[in-house]
Design a protein around this motif. Structure first.
Motif, PDB file in Angstrom:
ATOM      1  N   ASP A 146     -12.353-121.360-106.526  1.00 31.80           N
ATOM      2  CA  ASP A 146     -11.079-121.214-107.244  1.00 31.80           C
ATOM      3  C   ASP A 146     -10.331-120.028-106.644  1.00 31.80           C
ATOM      4  N   GLU A 147      -9.316-120.331-105.828  1.00 33.11           N
ATOM      5  CA  GLU A 147      -8.601-119.263-105.125  1.00 33.11           C
ATOM      6  C   GLU A 147      -7.746-118.422-106.064  1.00 33.11           C
ATOM      7  N   SER A 148      -7.562-118.883-107.282  1.00 27.26           N
ATOM      8  CA  SER A 148      -6.776-118.077-108.225  1.00 27.26           C
ATOM      9  C   SER A 148      -7.510-116.791-108.612  1.00 27.26           C
ATOM     10  N   ARG A 149      -8.835-116.756-108.406  1.00 23.98           N
ATOM     11  CA  ARG A 149      -9.612-115.550-108.716  1.00 23.98           C
ATOM     12  C   ARG A 149      -9.445-114.468-107.651  1.00 23.98           C
ATOM     13  N   LEU A 150      -8.855-114.832-106.525  1.00 22.87           N
ATOM     14  CA  LEU A 150      -8.672-113.870-105.454  1.00 22.87           C
ATOM     15  C   LEU A 150      -7.743-112.757-105.923  1.00 22.87           C
ATOM     16  N   GLY A 151      -8.168-111.516-105.710  1.00 16.14           N
ATOM     17  CA  GLY A 151      -7.387-110.361-106.137  1.00 16.14           C
ATOM     18  C   GLY A 151      -7.886-109.732-107.411  1.00 16.14           C
ATOM     19  N   GLN A 152      -8.790-110.418-108.145  1.00 12.49           N
ATOM     20  CA  GLN A 152      -9.350-109.849-109.366  1.00 12.49           C
ATOM     21  C   GLN A 152     -10.433-108.831-109.016  1.00 12.49           C
ATOM     22  N   ASP A 153     -10.390-107.645-109.600  1.00 12.55           N
ATOM     23  CA  ASP A 153     -11.345-106.579-109.299  1.00 12.55           C
ATOM     24  C   ASP A 153     -12.674-106.822-110.004  1.00 12.55           C
ATOM     25  N   ILE A 154     -13.757-106.374-109.330  1.00  6.91           N
ATOM     26  CA  ILE A 154     -15.094-106.401-109.920  1.00  6.91           C
ATOM     27  C   ILE A 154     -15.377-105.029-110.516  1.00  6.91           C
ATOM     28  N   PRO A 155     -15.876-104.951-111.751  1.00 10.45           N
ATOM     29  CA  PRO A 155     -16.199-103.634-112.321  1.00 10.45           C
ATOM     30  C   PRO A 155     -17.365-102.997-111.581  1.00 10.45           C
ATOM     31  N   GLU A 156     -17.593-101.715-111.833  1.00  9.39           N
ATOM     32  CA  GLU A 156     -18.676-100.982-111.171  1.00  9.39           C
ATOM     33  C   GLU A 156     -20.017-101.628-111.500  1.00  9.39           C
ATOM     34  N   LEU A 157     -20.770-101.992-110.445  1.00  6.45           N
ATOM     35  CA  LEU A 157     -22.009-102.747-110.612  1.00  6.45           C
ATOM     36  C   LEU A 157     -23.251-101.874-110.618  1.00  6.45           C
ATOM     37  N   SER A 158     -23.197-100.706-110.004  1.00  6.99           N
ATOM     38  CA  SER A 158     -24.398 -99.880-109.869  1.00  6.99           C
ATOM     39  C   SER A 158     -23.974 -98.425-109.730  1.00  6.99           C
ATOM     40  N   ARG A 159     -24.912 -97.535-110.051  1.00  9.06           N
ATOM     41  CA  ARG A 159     -24.665 -96.112-109.871  1.00  9.06           C
ATOM     42  C   ARG A 159     -24.916 -95.646-108.449  1.00  9.06           C
ATOM     43  N   ALA A 160     -25.524 -96.517-107.666  1.00  5.88           N
ATOM     44  CA  ALA A 160     -25.785 -96.141-106.269  1.00  5.88           C
ATOM     45  C   ALA A 160     -24.460 -95.984-105.529  1.00  5.88           C
ATOM     46  N   GLU A 161     -24.350 -94.889-104.783  1.00  6.83           N
ATOM     47  CA  GLU A 161     -23.113 -94.591-104.087  1.00  6.83           C
ATOM     48  C   GLU A 161     -22.744 -95.681-103.094  1.00  6.83           C
ATOM     49  N   GLU A 162     -23.764 -96.242-102.413  1.00  2.31           N
ATOM     50  CA  GLU A 162     -23.486 -97.290-101.436  1.00  2.31           C
ATOM     51  C   GLU A 162     -22.903 -98.530-102.110  1.00  2.31           C
ATOM     52  N   LEU A 163     -23.452 -98.905-103.285  1.00  2.00           N
ATOM     53  CA  LEU A 163     -22.939-100.075-103.997  1.00  2.00           C
ATOM     54  C   LEU A 163     -21.547 -99.808-104.546  1.00  2.00           C
ATOM     55  N   LYS A 164     -21.286 -98.551-104.962  1.00  2.00           N
ATOM     56  CA  LYS A 164     -19.934 -98.214-105.411  1.00  2.00           C
ATOM     57  C   LYS A 164     -18.936 -98.403-104.273  1.00  2.00           C
ATOM     58  N   GLU A 165     -19.295 -97.903-103.091  1.00  2.00           N
ATOM     59  CA  GLU A 165     -18.414 -98.052-101.935  1.00  2.00           C
ATOM     60  C   GLU A 165     -18.234 -99.528-101.571  1.00  2.00           C
ATOM     61  N   LEU A 166     -19.344-100.296-101.643  1.00  2.00           N
ATOM     62  CA  LEU A 166     -19.259-101.724-101.319  1.00  2.00           C
ATOM     63  C   LEU A 166     -18.369-102.462-102.311  1.00  2.00           C
ATOM     64  N   THR A 167     -18.510-102.133-103.623  1.00  2.00           N
ATOM     65  CA  THR A 167     -17.680-102.776-104.635  1.00  2.00           C
ATOM     66  C   THR A 167     -16.213-102.432-104.431  1.00  2.00           C
ATOM     67  N   ALA A 168     -15.933-101.143-104.170  1.00  2.00           N
ATOM     68  CA  ALA A 168     -14.550-100.731-103.929  1.00  2.00           C
ATOM     69  C   ALA A 168     -13.972-101.423-102.710  1.00  2.00           C
ATOM     70  N   THR A 169     -14.771-101.535-101.670  1.00  2.00           N
ATOM     71  CA  THR A 169     -14.311-102.216-100.458  1.00  2.00           C
ATOM     72  C   THR A 169     -14.052-103.690-100.726  1.00  2.00           C
ATOM     73  N   PHE A 170     -14.935-104.322-101.516  1.00  2.00           N
ATOM     74  CA  PHE A 170     -14.751-105.736-101.857  1.00  2.00           C
ATOM     75  C   PHE A 170     -13.458-105.934-102.656  1.00  2.00           C
ATOM     76  N   ASN A 171     -13.235-105.056-103.643  1.00  2.00           N
ATOM     77  CA  ASN A 171     -12.011-105.172-104.446  1.00  2.00           C
ATOM     78  C   ASN A 171     -10.773-104.961-103.584  1.00  2.00           C
ATOM     79  N   GLN A 172     -10.841-103.973-102.712  1.00  2.00           N
ATOM     80  CA  GLN A 172      -9.708-103.719-101.821  1.00  2.00           C
ATOM     81  C   GLN A 172      -9.449-104.913-100.908  1.00  2.00           C
ATOM     82  N   LEU A 173     -10.519-105.486-100.380  1.00  2.00           N
ATOM     83  CA  LEU A 173     -10.373-106.659 -99.521  1.00  2.00           C
ATOM     84  C   LEU A 173      -9.810-107.843-100.303  1.00  2.00           C
ATOM     85  N   SER A 174     -10.288-108.037-101.550  1.00  2.00           N
ATOM     86  CA  SER A 174      -9.797-109.137-102.369  1.00  2.00           C
ATOM     87  C   SER A 174      -8.304-108.984-102.640  1.00  2.00           C
TER      88      SER A 174
END
Length: 410
Positions: A262-290
């Motif tokens: 469903d391409e309509s979901r593109l652009g929707q942000d994912i909330p913070e998934l983990s306290r690990a700094e690497e996962l925070k950076e990955l989530t932020a990067t994913f949201n930015q890319l979306s």
């Protein structure tokens, strides 16, 4: 090619490294325990040797000289009592008492070839050592691990006593020896000795079986402990890894699949998934890319709309142009037809026309003669109106004058 998940890879890596480290630890501990058992066996052998040598020194330097001095006046020549006359006998008996009191399993023997007491007779290994030290005077001590009846022993063999002149009375011939000694041990054993002859060796055995069993027991206990630690650490690792890594990665995977469905979901942000700094950076990067892809897609859609509208306009203009071209072509075709028709008519007047030089009539294809005006009218769109030119008028007037006729204008 078979795929491997992150969970399996981490589990395999963790278990493999833990087993390798555990095996190395167990092997090292077992090896150290056995080495420590050897060190303790060496120290115990040294203590036993020092203790028994001290007994020998006491007998030789104090007890025997004084007893011989006290008993010289009334001791018969044939008298022999090993209790105080033989330090080897004394050491052997003391050793028996020591084993009974301490319940120890060590072995001490002053061995010899053709020993006076059968209890001191050298076994094959001790005999080989005696023969070896007789051939090599530099060899004094030898230690090694020996298995006897399937049990390991730490063995120390040391060069013993050499025959002295004072001892030859009891070791040269049976006739020179005290009768009581010959009666006790017989006329064959430990005779025919020579001065300075090496006659004995000290053999000590310290059992290692119990120490090795304890080392193996400690190794097994350590193994079970490490396995328990492996289980606990693996469980803790799985919980932490699932919470901080695998579950967030699964959420990212599911969100990516949802965007693909469903391409309509593109652009929707994912909330913070983990306290690990690497996962925070990955989530932020994913949201930015979306968001970036959403923006790019919207921009592309707008461009597509604009270009579609422009294309439709161009198509309409092209259709109008085509219609104009068709109309022009139709007009051109009509004009061409008209020109062709005109050309056809014009072509009928081309060529050589047979005309009479007097009356100016034209001969047709049917071999008839037509007036010039009639022929041209039939073969073209031209029409004639009659008049008279000035020259003809003058000629006609002259002709009438000659005839005496009236003026043609009248």
């Amino acid at each position: 090619m078979p795929t491997i998940t992150t969970r399996k890879m981490f589990t395999l890596l963790h278990v493999s490294l833990f087993l390798i480290v555990s095996a190395a630890t167990i092997f090292t501990v077992n090896h150290q325990q056995r080495a420590q058992a050897l060190v303790e066996a060496q120290e115990k052998a040294r203590l036993i040797l020092d203790h028994n040598l001290a007994i020998h020194s006491y007998f030789s330097n104090q007890l025997k000289p004084q007893l011989f001095q006290l008993t010289d006046l009334y001791r018969p020549k044939e008298y022999f009592n090993p209790v105080w006359m033989s330090s080897t006998y004394a050491v052997r008996e003391i050793d028996l008492y020591n084993k009974a009191f301490s319940n120890s399993d060590f072995y001490y023997k002053e061995c010899a070839i053709n020993a006076r007491s059968p209890r001191n007779e050298a076994d094959p290994v001790e005999r080989a050592f005696l023969e070896e030290i007789r051939k090599d005077p530099r060899l004094a001590v030898k230690s090694f691990i020996r298995e006897i009846e399937g049990k390991p022993y730490f063995v120390v063999m040391r060069r013993g006593e050499s025959m002295e002149k004072s001892c030859l009375r009891c070791h040269s011939t049976p006739g020179a020896a005290p009768a009581d000694m010959v009666a006790r041990y017989g006329p064959e054993r430990s005779f025919s000795r020579e001065d300075r002859e090496l006659v004995s060796a000290i053999s000590i055995r310290i059992p290692l079986h119990e120490a090795y069993v304890n080392a193996n027991k400690l190794s097994f206990e350590l193994c079970f402990l490490l396995l328990a630690i492996l289980g606990v650490s693996s469980g803790a690792q799985f919980l932490v890894m699932n919470r901080m890594l695998l579950n967030p990665l699964a959420v990212l995977r599911d969100r990516t699949d949802a965007i693909l469905r469903d391409e309509s979901r593109l652009g929707q942000d994912i909330p913070e998934l983990s306290r690990a700094e690497e996962l925070k950076e990955l989530t932020a990067t994913f949201n930015q890319l979306s968001r970036h892809l959403r923006k790019e897609k919207d921009g592309l859609l707008e461009q597509v709309k604009e270009r579609t509208a422009a294309l439709e306009s161009a198509n309409q203009a092209l259709e109008e142009d085509v219609r104009e071209r068709e109309q022009i072509q139709q007009e051109l075709a009509a004009k061409v037809a008209q020109l062709q028709e005109a050309l056809a008519k014009v072509r009928t007047l081309e060529g050589i026309l047979p005309i009479c030089s007097y009356c100016k009539k034209i001969r047709t294809d049917e071999e008839s003669w037509q007036q010039l005006e009639q022929y041209i009218s039939e073969h073209s769109d031209a029409h004639f109106s009659h008049g008279i030119c000035p020259s003809c008028f003058d000629q006609l007037q002259e002709s009438y004058k000659k005839r005496g006729a009236r003026d043609p204008e009248e």
